[in-house]
Write an enzyme that holds these catalytic residues in place. Sequence first.
Site, short mmCIF file in Angstrom:
data_model
loop_
_atom_site.label_atom_id
_atom_site.label_comp_id
_atom_site.label_asym_id
_atom_site.label_seq_id
_atom_site.Cartn_x
_atom_site.Cartn_y
_atom_site.Cartn_z
N HIS A 205 0.84 -1.20 0.00
CA HIS A 205 0.00 0.00 0.00
C HIS A 205 0.87 1.25 0.00
CE1 HIS A 205 -3.48 -2.39 0.27
NE2 HIS A 205 -4.24 -1.60 1.04
N HIS A 286 0.65 -2.23 9.04
CA HIS A 286 2.06 -2.56 8.85
C HIS A 286 2.94 -2.03 9.98
CE1 HIS A 286 2.04 -4.47 4.86
NE2 HIS A 286 1.04 -3.65 4.58
#
EC number: 3.6.1.-
Length: 324
Positions: A205, A286
């Site tokens: 992303h 993340h």
Amino acid sequence: MSTRRKPAFNGQPTPLTSAMPSGSIRTTPAARPPFFPTRLEAQLLAIYPITLLMGSIFSTLSPASRNAPYNAVSQSHEPAFAPSYFAHKKNVFNVYFVKLGWFWTTAAFGVFLALWPGLGKGLSVKRIRATLRYSAITLWWVFVTQWFFGPPLIDRGFRFTGGQCEMLRDPNAREDMSETREYFTGAACKAVGGSWKGGHDISGHVFLLILGSSLLWFEFLPALTTVEGLRDGRRILLEDGKVASVAVEKDPETDKDVPTTQGVKFSLGVAALMWWMLLMTAAYFHTWFEKFTGLLVAFAGLWVVYFLPRGNPKIRAVLGMPGV
């Protein structure tokens, strides 16, 4: 004394060298290497690590984020305890914008390519070179996230750092995976009920959002820098070995009475939404290192397409430079 050369306003660019067109050139002492960004570009690029840092600080200081269980396999908070709507992987912006990020990047670039008058009329040299730059960046996106003569670079890196596909549904099937797991991508692993775990997972992303928005920024920045006060010369290496400073100049014939926002508004909106989703990714998804490597991989592709040609006339003859 420096020398300055202006373009001929006949619809065709005046070459700086035998291989490159330009709007304005000034030969100067090499105070800054050609491969380095200008002051304005450096400020723009600095937004990305600052955004990642802001998101990480927020996730650390926010009580809601600290108290929400984090799943290292899914790289996100547990859905039932997600600290924000944007922390859900199924939020509408993630599903219909980030997951389709390259579609939106392509659409925004296409609108700019078709409407920005600074690219000339019809199939101009500037328009062809802009398309080649987009194609090169798209190829890097494909290599990193989709396919690289087999699994993409993200999955290859994950396996290289010790990751593998572990079967979750059938304990007996886990033994069969020992010989074939190396050929699995993360998507294929999840499709057969496995868990993609054990290695370093570069944030796809972060990579996508930085790469896509930077592509748009670098392409339409010359449309904005025609405004007095925003011009910032880029240093290039000429074929004769001299270093020159080249800046975007307004063409009084082709750009007369044309608003600087024509063809830019939609692209600017897509880039702005990408920045917002990058901030949300930094805050809720993340680890810091996964986000940092996503940033580095995105910057690597951008440097090859937008900075390497400045110091290499042969590459510049093919890819050109935005705005010149």
